[in-house]
Design a protein around this motif. Structure first.
Motif, PDB file in Angstrom:
ATOM      1  N   ALA A 154      19.614  13.718 -20.232  1.00  0.00           N
ATOM      2  CA  ALA A 154      18.253  13.743 -19.699  1.00  0.00           C
ATOM      3  C   ALA A 154      17.680  12.332 -19.564  1.00  0.00           C
ATOM      4  O   ALA A 154      16.681  12.133 -18.868  1.00  0.00           O
ATOM      5  N   PHE A 155      18.327  11.353 -20.215  1.00  0.00           N
ATOM      6  CA  PHE A 155      17.833   9.977 -20.167  1.00  0.00           C
ATOM      7  C   PHE A 155      18.639   9.102 -19.193  1.00  0.00           C
ATOM      8  O   PHE A 155      18.412   7.902 -19.106  1.00  0.00           O
ATOM      9  N   VAL A 156      19.584   9.726 -18.486  1.00  0.00           N
ATOM     10  CA  VAL A 156      20.345   9.001 -17.461  1.00  0.00           C
ATOM     11  C   VAL A 156      19.473   8.870 -16.208  1.00  0.00           C
ATOM     12  O   VAL A 156      18.834   9.842 -15.790  1.00  0.00           O
ATOM     13  N   PRO A 157      19.386   7.661 -15.599  1.00  0.00           N
ATOM     14  CA  PRO A 157      18.555   7.487 -14.394  1.00  0.00           C
ATOM     15  C   PRO A 157      18.908   8.511 -13.326  1.00  0.00           C
ATOM     16  O   PRO A 157      20.081   8.821 -13.088  1.00  0.00           O
ATOM     17  N   LEU A 158      17.881   9.034 -12.652  1.00  0.00           N
ATOM     18  CA  LEU A 158      18.056  10.065 -11.639  1.00  0.00           C
ATOM     19  C   LEU A 158      18.079   9.390 -10.264  1.00  0.00           C
ATOM     20  O   LEU A 158      17.040   9.131  -9.662  1.00  0.00           O
ATOM     21  N   THR A 159      19.280   9.081  -9.797  1.00  0.00           N
ATOM     22  CA  THR A 159      19.412   8.355  -8.525  1.00  0.00           C
ATOM     23  C   THR A 159      19.493   9.278  -7.313  1.00  0.00           C
ATOM     24  O   THR A 159      19.404   8.823  -6.176  1.00  0.00           O
ATOM     25  N   ILE A 160      19.648  10.568  -7.552  1.00  0.00           N
ATOM     26  CA  ILE A 160      19.771  11.503  -6.440  1.00  0.00           C
ATOM     27  C   ILE A 160      18.422  11.753  -5.758  1.00  0.00           C
ATOM     28  O   ILE A 160      18.358  12.199  -4.613  1.00  0.00           O
ATOM     29  N   LEU A 161      17.323  11.465  -6.467  1.00  0.00           N
ATOM     30  CA  LEU A 161      15.975  11.626  -5.922  1.00  0.00           C
ATOM     31  C   LEU A 161      15.306  10.263  -5.783  1.00  0.00           C
ATOM     32  O   LEU A 161      15.650   9.319  -6.513  1.00  0.00           O
ATOM     33  N   PRO A 162      14.343  10.129  -4.881  1.00  0.00           N
ATOM     34  CA  PRO A 162      13.646   8.844  -4.735  1.00  0.00           C
ATOM     35  C   PRO A 162      12.876   8.484  -6.002  1.00  0.00           C
ATOM     36  O   PRO A 162      12.444   9.359  -6.762  1.00  0.00           O
ATOM     37  N   SER A 163      12.696   7.175  -6.228  1.00  0.00           N
ATOM     38  CA  SER A 163      11.885   6.721  -7.360  1.00  0.00           C
ATOM     39  C   SER A 163      10.441   7.140  -7.156  1.00  0.00           C
ATOM     40  O   SER A 163       9.980   7.352  -6.029  1.00  0.00           O
ATOM     41  N   GLU A 164       9.715   7.265  -8.272  1.00  0.00           N
ATOM     42  CA  GLU A 164       8.300   7.614  -8.228  1.00  0.00           C
ATOM     43  C   GLU A 164       7.514   6.629  -9.093  1.00  0.00           C
ATOM     44  O   GLU A 164       8.060   6.028 -10.031  1.00  0.00           O
ATOM     45  N   TYR A 165       6.234   6.490  -8.767  1.00  0.00           N
ATOM     46  CA  TYR A 165       5.379   5.636  -9.591  1.00  0.00           C
ATOM     47  C   TYR A 165       5.064   6.330 -10.910  1.00  0.00           C
ATOM     48  O   TYR A 165       4.685   7.504 -10.952  1.00  0.00           O
ATOM     49  N   CYS A 166       5.242   5.577 -11.984  1.00  0.00           N
ATOM     50  CA  CYS A 166       4.862   6.041 -13.321  1.00  0.00           C
ATOM     51  C   CYS A 166       4.266   4.833 -14.012  1.00  0.00           C
ATOM     52  O   CYS A 166       4.961   3.838 -14.272  1.00  0.00           O
ATOM     53  N   GLY A 167       2.972   4.868 -14.289  1.00  0.00           N
ATOM     54  CA  GLY A 167       2.302   3.670 -14.762  1.00  0.00           C
ATOM     55  C   GLY A 167       2.061   2.744 -13.586  1.00  0.00           C
ATOM     56  O   GLY A 167       1.669   3.162 -12.496  1.00  0.00           O
ATOM     57  N   ALA A 168       2.377   1.464 -13.777  1.00  0.00           N
ATOM     58  CA  ALA A 168       2.114   0.480 -12.717  1.00  0.00           C
ATOM     59  C   ALA A 168       3.330   0.229 -11.827  1.00  0.00           C
ATOM     60  O   ALA A 168       3.242  -0.551 -10.882  1.00  0.00           O
TER      61      ALA A 168
END
Length: 523
Positions: A381-395
């Motif tokens: 669950a802590f592996v980066p999710l590269t199959i979906l676009p990045s999203e803003y979280c914080g700044a």
């Protein structure tokens, strides 16, 4: 006539002797008489869990002192037993203040300096001890040093949570001195003086003159055993013993006792462990295993040489106060069929601060929180999710799979209407062990917090319980007075005496969201 001349000669000779004989003054015998007029007592040094120092002639600290547990670092020196008007001892005043860096103690032999400190927000707490105002045989200077706030760390308080890793142990080390700031330090030792100055402490002069060893010298050398510190885990207690006396324990076989009580101070059981022989100023570790019995929510007390088989110079400092075991943790329910993980939220620290911006005052609440059941999340669950676009979280944008979103609300309002606050991307299980964030306040009205963890892959929203912020830290104050948490609830207290009940009700009147009840004595 001869008799008269003889009598006159005798008078002249007496007058010459009187004139030639010097008058004996105090200053002529001061170097020895001055020292002999003193009797001394030990001055102990204690260090709080936040790194600040307390100096006292009491071998045991009063229970409930803030920023505990306080570690007894042994005898620093010996000071005058009390005021001595014949040789004009000097009083040393103790002052205290509390801020983000913990409870500070400050000592001065100047009354006007104490007055100035009071005007700057310090609280005068009376006379701590007495010293000699001048150096006499057997005395050494007691130096005062101060390390100011490090500008680079002034806004970053996260290092306070890890300070215990640096200050553990009875020795004043370079690693410990380096991490401290806004701290006073007093010593007679040249090696500690050197370490302090290399680590950013400024020498502020001498408080007075003190003794390295007791005066008058003790009739016989003897050991003095203390419990230096303890660490309780779920099923074990580690105890560090120290011999702060002047002789070793010899070949005498002695034990350490661990007494365990429930949260109402009712005795449960006692364990014993053999203790090692100790030389002067030597420390050693003893570990108790409860055999699987949990210490969570329990209280305990440790006593060294319970049977008094070791003849010590002080028999009144062998026992700790009543200490608290690990706090009860809410047990997290197992993930249900839907895959949702009920989160167990743990509030680690909470501070309120004010910041100037464009002539206006902005109010913030700073938090450090943790998810106690982080292990319930699988490692992938802590592996980066590269199959979906990045999203803003914080700044910033993030491709983390898990986003922690902190919500907050006002005490007394509809808890379902908790507003969304900070967003924290989670890249490892360690990120769940310490999450720091700030929430803008309006007149300090953040009363409730909750955490939701969004899984971007499954679109599940894991949710924690709601924590009442106002009750944070109350147990640390009320439990030593005689209150206990009802069923482990941090905002519900039963108190066993009128003093504890009065303190609880006073906190309640001051706005703390807690319940206070007094226990009914058994007939």
């Amino acid at each position: 006539m001869k008799r008269s001349l003889g009598f006159i000669c005798l008078l002249v000779m007496i007058a010459i002797l009187i004139t030639a004989t010097p008058i004996l003054r105090l200053s002529d015998v001061a170097p020895v008489a001055f020292a002999q007029a003193f009797a001394t007592k030990p001055l102990y040094r204690y260090q709080s869990a936040r790194g600040q120092y307390l100096y006292t002639t009491d071998s045991k600290l009063p229970p409930g002192l803030s920023d505990g547990p306080w570690e007894n670092e042994g005898v620093v020196c010996h000071v005058a037993k009390g005021p001595n008007h014949e040789v004009q001892t000097t009083a040393v005043y103790q002052l205290a203040k509390s801020d983000d860096f913990g409870v500070h103690y400050f000592y001065t032999n100047k009354s006007d300096e104490a007055d100035t400190a009071e005007a700057d927000g310090w609280t005068r707490q009376g006379i701590a001890f007495h010293v000699s105002p001048k150096q006499v045989p057997g005395t050494v200077p007691l130096y005062r040093l101060y390390k100011p706030v490090v500008p680079a760390k002034q806004k970053d308080k996260s290092w306070l949570d890890k300070i215990g890793e640096f200050i553990a142990g009875p020795e004043f080390t370079e690693a410990g001195a380096e991490v401290l700031q806004d701290a006073h330090f007093y010593t007679i030792r040249k090696d500690e003086l050197s370490i302090a100055r290399k680590s950013g402490f400024n020498l502020e002069g001498r408080v007075g003159y003190v003794w390295e060893t007791p005066y008058p010298p003790p009739a016989a050398l003897a050991p003095d055993l203390i419990v230096q510190r303890t660490q309780a885990d779920d099923t074990s207690v580690t105890v560090v013993l120290r011999n702060q006396g002047t002789a070793n324990t010899g070949g005498v076989k002695y034990e350490v006792a661990l007494s365990v009580y429930d949260d109402k101070n009712n005795f449960l059981y006692k364990l014993h462990q053999p203790a090692p022989g100790l030389s002067p100023n030597q420390s050693s570790q003893v570990k108790f295993d409860t055999g699987g019995k949990s210490l969570m929510g329990k209280r305990y007390q440790v006593k060294v040489d319970e049977a008094n088989v070791v003849e010590e110079s002080n028999e009144d400092n062998n026992e700790t106060e009543m200490l608290s075991g690990p706090p009860l943790r809410l047990k997290a329910p197992a993930p249900n069929d839907s895959g949702l993980i009920p989160l167990v939220l743990d509030l680690k620290s909470y501070h309120q601060r004010t910041q100037q911006a464009g002539g206006a005052q902005l109010h913030f609440a700073d938090f450090v929180i943790a998810i106690a059941n982080a292990k319930d999340f699988p490692k992938d669950a802590f592996v980066p999710l590269t199959i979906l676009p990045s999203e803003y979280c914080g700044a910033h944008e993030s491709n983390a799979r898990l986003f922690a979103m902190v919500g907050w609300g006002r005490e007394g309002k509809d808890t379902a209407a908790i507003l969304k606050g900070a967003c924290i991307p989670l890249s490892s299980p360690a990120a769940l062990a310490s999450m720091s964030f700030s929430i803008p306040e309006e007149k300090g009205d953040v009363g409730l917090i909750r955490v939701e963890i969004r899984d971007r892959l499954t679109n599940l929203m894991h949710q924690s319980q709601i924590i009442k912020v106002g009750a944070f830290g109350v147990a640390e104050v009320l439990v030593p007075l005689g209150c206990y948490e009802f069923l482990g609830r941090p905002d519900d207290f039963y108190c066993k005496n009128k003093t504890a009940m009065a303190a609880c009700e006073n906190l309640q009147k001051k706005g703390k969201p807690i319940k206070c009840r007094i226990t009914t004595p058994k007939p």
